[in-house]
Design an enzyme around this catalytic site. Structure first.
Site, mmCIF file in Angstrom:
data_model
loop_
_atom_site.group_PDB
_atom_site.id
_atom_site.type_symbol
_atom_site.label_atom_id
_atom_site.label_comp_id
_atom_site.label_asym_id
_atom_site.label_seq_id
_atom_site.Cartn_x
_atom_site.Cartn_y
_atom_site.Cartn_z
ATOM 1 N N LYS A 132 0.846 -1.217 0.000
ATOM 2 C CA LYS A 132 0.000 0.000 0.000
ATOM 3 C C LYS A 132 0.868 1.248 0.000
ATOM 4 C CE LYS A 132 -1.693 1.602 4.000
ATOM 5 N NZ LYS A 132 -1.387 3.004 4.306
ATOM 6 N N ASN A 133 1.860 1.287 0.890
ATOM 7 C CA ASN A 133 2.649 2.514 1.055
ATOM 8 C C ASN A 133 3.644 2.747 -0.063
ATOM 9 O OD1 ASN A 133 1.127 3.043 3.248
ATOM 10 N ND2 ASN A 133 2.658 2.409 4.752
ATOM 11 N N ILE B 101 7.776 6.910 16.926
ATOM 12 C CA ILE B 101 7.471 7.619 15.679
ATOM 13 C C ILE B 101 6.210 8.479 15.824
ATOM 14 C CG2 ILE B 101 7.053 7.369 13.197
ATOM 15 C CD1 ILE B 101 9.795 6.359 13.966
ATOM 16 N N CYS C 65 -4.567 12.866 12.700
ATOM 17 C CA CYS C 65 -5.319 11.611 12.609
ATOM 18 C C CYS C 65 -5.215 10.895 13.944
ATOM 19 C CB CYS C 65 -4.820 10.756 11.451
ATOM 20 S SG CYS C 65 -3.379 9.777 11.833
ATOM 21 N N ARG D 4 0.749 14.787 13.028
ATOM 22 C CA ARG D 4 1.294 14.569 11.674
ATOM 23 C C ARG D 4 1.373 15.854 10.847
ATOM 24 N NH1 ARG D 4 -1.005 8.873 9.557
ATOM 25 N NH2 ARG D 4 0.875 8.945 8.320
ATOM 26 N N PRO D 5 2.168 16.824 11.274
ATOM 27 C CA PRO D 5 2.321 18.069 10.515
ATOM 28 C C PRO D 5 3.034 17.827 9.186
ATOM 29 C CG PRO D 5 3.948 17.932 12.269
ATOM 30 C CD PRO D 5 3.041 16.745 12.443
ATOM 31 N N MET D 6 3.104 18.855 8.325
ATOM 32 C CA MET D 6 3.779 18.737 7.033
ATOM 33 C C MET D 6 4.951 19.699 6.913
ATOM 34 S SD MET D 6 0.915 18.177 4.080
ATOM 35 C CE MET D 6 2.189 18.284 2.819
ATOM 36 N N ASP D 7 5.477 20.171 8.048
ATOM 37 C CA ASP D 7 6.546 21.194 7.991
ATOM 38 C C ASP D 7 7.754 20.732 7.205
ATOM 39 O OD1 ASP D 7 8.477 20.450 10.836
ATOM 40 O OD2 ASP D 7 6.685 19.357 10.219
ATOM 41 N N LEU D 8 8.097 19.450 7.270
ATOM 42 C CA LEU D 8 9.276 18.966 6.545
ATOM 43 C C LEU D 8 9.030 18.934 5.035
ATOM 44 C CD1 LEU D 8 10.277 16.078 8.977
ATOM 45 C CD2 LEU D 8 11.388 18.310 8.748
ATOM 46 N N ARG E 73 -4.389 10.785 4.201
ATOM 47 C CA ARG E 73 -3.281 11.737 4.302
ATOM 48 C C ARG E 73 -2.330 11.657 3.134
ATOM 49 N NH1 ARG E 73 -2.288 13.818 8.413
ATOM 50 N NH2 ARG E 73 -0.169 14.167 7.750
ATOM 51 N N ARG F 254 -8.639 -0.359 4.411
ATOM 52 C CA ARG F 254 -7.734 0.617 3.802
ATOM 53 C C ARG F 254 -6.377 0.010 3.500
ATOM 54 N NH1 ARG F 254 -7.305 6.164 6.755
ATOM 55 N NH2 ARG F 254 -6.026 6.372 4.870
ATOM 56 N N ASP G 141 4.548 0.496 12.013
ATOM 57 C CA ASP G 141 3.320 -0.092 11.468
ATOM 58 C C ASP G 141 3.137 -1.554 11.860
ATOM 59 O OD1 ASP G 141 3.498 1.768 8.319
ATOM 60 O OD2 ASP G 141 2.913 2.358 10.330
HETATM 61 C C1 EPZ Z 1 4.366 6.842 6.247
HETATM 62 O O1 EPZ Z 1 3.627 7.952 6.780
HETATM 63 C C2 EPZ Z 1 3.382 5.684 6.158
HETATM 64 N N1 EPZ Z 1 2.275 6.049 5.310
HETATM 65 C C3 EPZ Z 1 2.862 5.355 7.552
HETATM 66 O O2 EPZ Z 1 2.042 4.197 7.451
HETATM 67 C C4 EPZ Z 1 4.036 5.005 8.451
HETATM 68 O O3 EPZ Z 1 3.578 4.808 9.755
HETATM 69 C C5 EPZ Z 1 5.044 6.173 8.459
HETATM 70 O O4 EPZ Z 1 5.454 6.476 7.116
HETATM 71 C C6 EPZ Z 1 6.292 5.837 9.255
HETATM 72 O O5 EPZ Z 1 6.898 4.699 8.797
HETATM 73 C C7 EPZ Z 1 2.440 6.006 3.954
HETATM 74 O O6 EPZ Z 1 3.483 5.702 3.418
HETATM 75 C C8 EPZ Z 1 1.246 6.375 3.131
HETATM 76 P P1 EPZ Z 1 6.516 10.222 8.319
HETATM 77 P P2 EPZ Z 1 4.228 9.432 6.773
HETATM 78 O O7 EPZ Z 1 6.480 11.477 7.519
HETATM 79 O O8 EPZ Z 1 4.969 9.656 5.505
HETATM 80 C C9 EPZ Z 1 6.555 13.497 11.809
HETATM 81 C C10 EPZ Z 1 0.153 2.824 7.786
HETATM 82 O O9 EPZ Z 1 -0.275 2.280 8.813
HETATM 83 N N2 EPZ Z 1 6.583 14.497 10.716
HETATM 84 O O10 EPZ Z 1 7.720 9.381 8.242
HETATM 85 O O11 EPZ Z 1 3.133 10.367 7.117
HETATM 86 C C11 EPZ Z 1 5.196 12.807 11.897
HETATM 87 O O12 EPZ Z 1 4.272 13.573 12.610
HETATM 88 C C12 EPZ Z 1 0.661 4.288 7.835
HETATM 89 O O13 EPZ Z 1 0.217 2.277 6.679
HETATM 90 C C13 EPZ Z 1 6.744 15.838 11.019
HETATM 91 O O14 EPZ Z 1 6.868 16.204 12.186
HETATM 92 O O15 EPZ Z 1 5.242 9.325 8.003
HETATM 93 C C14 EPZ Z 1 5.524 11.497 12.559
HETATM 94 O O16 EPZ Z 1 5.545 11.660 13.933
HETATM 95 C C15 EPZ Z 1 0.396 4.944 9.142
HETATM 96 N N3 EPZ Z 1 6.735 16.738 10.004
HETATM 97 C C16 EPZ Z 1 6.911 11.213 12.020
HETATM 98 O O17 EPZ Z 1 7.446 12.446 11.536
HETATM 99 C C17 EPZ Z 1 6.591 16.372 8.683
HETATM 100 O O18 EPZ Z 1 6.583 17.231 7.794
HETATM 101 C C18 EPZ Z 1 6.927 10.168 10.902
HETATM 102 O O19 EPZ Z 1 6.181 10.626 9.845
HETATM 103 C C19 EPZ Z 1 6.438 14.999 8.395
HETATM 104 C C20 EPZ Z 1 6.432 14.075 9.428
#
Ligand code: EPZ
Length: 422
Positions: A22-23, A330, A118, A123-127, A94, A400, A308
């Site tokens: 999926k991911n 995480i 969620c 889960r912010p998008m600042d990065l 998301r 999902r 996950d």
């Molecule tokens: C991906 O989410 C996966 N989703 C998630 O799987 C998975 O849990 C996650 O990576 C970690 O492995 C998909 O690929 C669609 P991150 P993503 O950006 O990209 C923080 C599932 O069950 N962060 O690595 O959203 C964030 O809040 C899902 O299939 C910021 O602070 O994960 C989190 O605490 C759930 N700012 C951490 O980093 C940002 O701009 C990891 O997030 C981005 C992230």
């Protein structure tokens, strides 16, 4: 809405085919936005999230054709009609935010709804935003939407992530393929889904080195061609089904599984006394003795233990011999399954990001509530070991990320059925 009823106590025997990830599919599908040529994805998982991404891309003007029962997806974005990713779609999933980078790179502008938080975290998008700004975009948050423009196109840059975010790495990587000059992503995420993304982009003519390591280098090109790409195996579905015989007893072979996709997880299973055999077709798993041993787990970015699989691992540790400590590093709110497992007789204490699981001899079936994707499947796994019936409500979360879970587990002997919620 559906529920799933599991009657526990039956050892499992047989083979389970693991689907495409999926991911990986959710980041491979937006790649179509980077090219006017057709992109075909094979080994695609058949999930509601894939349908959501298809409708999002369709709303931008991409032609999406699903074939072979959904296992093959043909995408064509030769003429886009919009750069607006609407809240009504983004709020459902998301990963919709993965159209931001490709749209900016291709069209020089994008309006993408901010997904909001969620169940498992803010889960912010600042990065994502700081990476695309480094590539020359101007991004403003207005009315819940990220309004992004790159008037002169994107240009190569050095991007240093404070945290190895999967999504931000994917957005930056996709955008950098069409940026002028060289981009270097430092402290990049190293997940197999990112390696799969880079391998697909290279087939389309992108110049990428270092994917799978924490330093990725991209030479921008003027245009990308088309490709046919097979989606990598879903390591989270794989880990989930590897746990089924550990929890219920018996032996299951996970077809398409590879140790390299789940090494950190497999190390913990072996430390718990589980046998994992690499076969010609995949990974064969069996528990030794009546109960696994307790182990401590800390979730980390790849190649560490995947967040996950944390909920599913907790379900296994509920009946392990001894006390296990699970640390979730995480996401800030990813123990919603714990109180539901306690309803089934588990002995779990949660303090912030740490859960202490005192193994009990046996769980008892009960009606429980799914709160998110991985929590829902952990309750189904726990039901396999429980006395009597477990009824998992709100399984739309499950659909999902897991295709045909009751058929796959039923085929190896589990007593499991899907029913309409009362
Ligand atoms: C991906 O989410 C996966 N989703 C998630 O799987 C998975 O849990 C996650 O990576 C970690 O492995 C998909 O690929 C669609 P991150 P993503 O950006 O990209 C923080 C599932 O069950 N962060 O690595 O959203 C964030 O809040 C899902 O299939 C910021 O602070 O994960 C989190 O605490 C759930 N700012 C951490 O980093 C940002 O701009 C990891 O997030 C981005 C992230």
């Amino acid at each position: 809405m559906d529920s799933i009823i599991v009657t526990g106590g039956t050892p499992l025997k047989g083979r389970i085919q693991i689907a495409g990830a999926k991911n990986a599919a959710l980041t491979l599908m937006p790649v179509t936005l980077l090219s006017e040529e057709p992109l075909t994805l094979t080994n695609a998982p058949r999930l509601s999230d894939i349908k959501t991404m298809s409708s999002l891309l369709g709303s931008l003007g991409t032609e999406v054709t699903s074939m072979q029962g959904g296992k093959v997806i043909a995408l064509s974005s030769h003429g886009l009609t919009s750069t607006h990713a609407d809240y009504e779609i983004v709020r459902k999933m998301r990963a919709s935010n993965l159209v931001l980078g490709p749209l900016l790179a291709r069209e020089g502008q994008a309006e993408v709804s901010l997904p909001g938080g969620c169940a498992i975290g803010a889960r912010p998008m600042d990065l994502h935003i700081s990476a695309l700004e480094a590539l020359g975009a101007e991004i403003e948050l207005r009315d819940g939407y990220l309004h992004a423009v790159a008037r002169k196109g994107l240009r190569g840059a050095v991007i240093k992530f404070r945290f190895a975010s999967v999504g931000a790495t994917e957005n930056a990587l996709m955008a950098a393929t069409l940026a002028k000059g060289t981009t270097v992503i430092e402290n990049a995420a190293r997940e197999p889904e990112i390696v799969d993304l880079a391998s697909c982009l290279r087939k389309m003519g992108a110049q990428i080195d270092g994917d799978g390591t924490s330093r990725i280098e991209i030479q921008g090109v003027d245009r990308l061609g088309g490709a046919t790409h097979q989606v990598v195996t879903d390591r989270i579905e794989l880990g989930t089904y590897m746990l089924a015989p550990v929890i219920a007893g018996g032996e299951v072979e996970c077809i398409g599984g590879r140790m390299s996709l789940v090494q950190a997880f497999a190390d913990k299973l072996q430390a718990a006394g589980v046998t994992i055999e690499e076969t010609a077709d995949g990974l064969k798993v069996r528990r030794n003795g009546d109960r696994p041993r307790a182990v401590d787990v800390t979730t980390e970015p790849f190649p560490g233990f995947p967040t996950d699989l944390q909920a599913q691992m907790m379900a296994m540790l509920c009946t392990a011999e001894g006390t296990s400590v699970l640390e979730e590093k995480i996401f800030e709110n990813r123990f919603m399954h714990a109180p539901e497992l306690v309803r089934m007789g588990a002995n779990i204490e949660v303090h912030g990001g740490v859960a202490t699981v005192h193994g009990v001899k046996r769980l008892k079936g009960a009606p429980v509530m799914a709160t998110d994707l991985r929590a829902s499947v952990s309750l189904i796994l726990a039901g396999l070991a429980a006395e009597g019936q477990t009824r998992v409500n709100r399984v739309y979360h499950l659909d999902r990320g897991y295709e045909h879970v009751e058929e796959k587990l039923g085929a190896v002997g589990a007593k499991i059925e899907r029913v309409k919620e009362q």
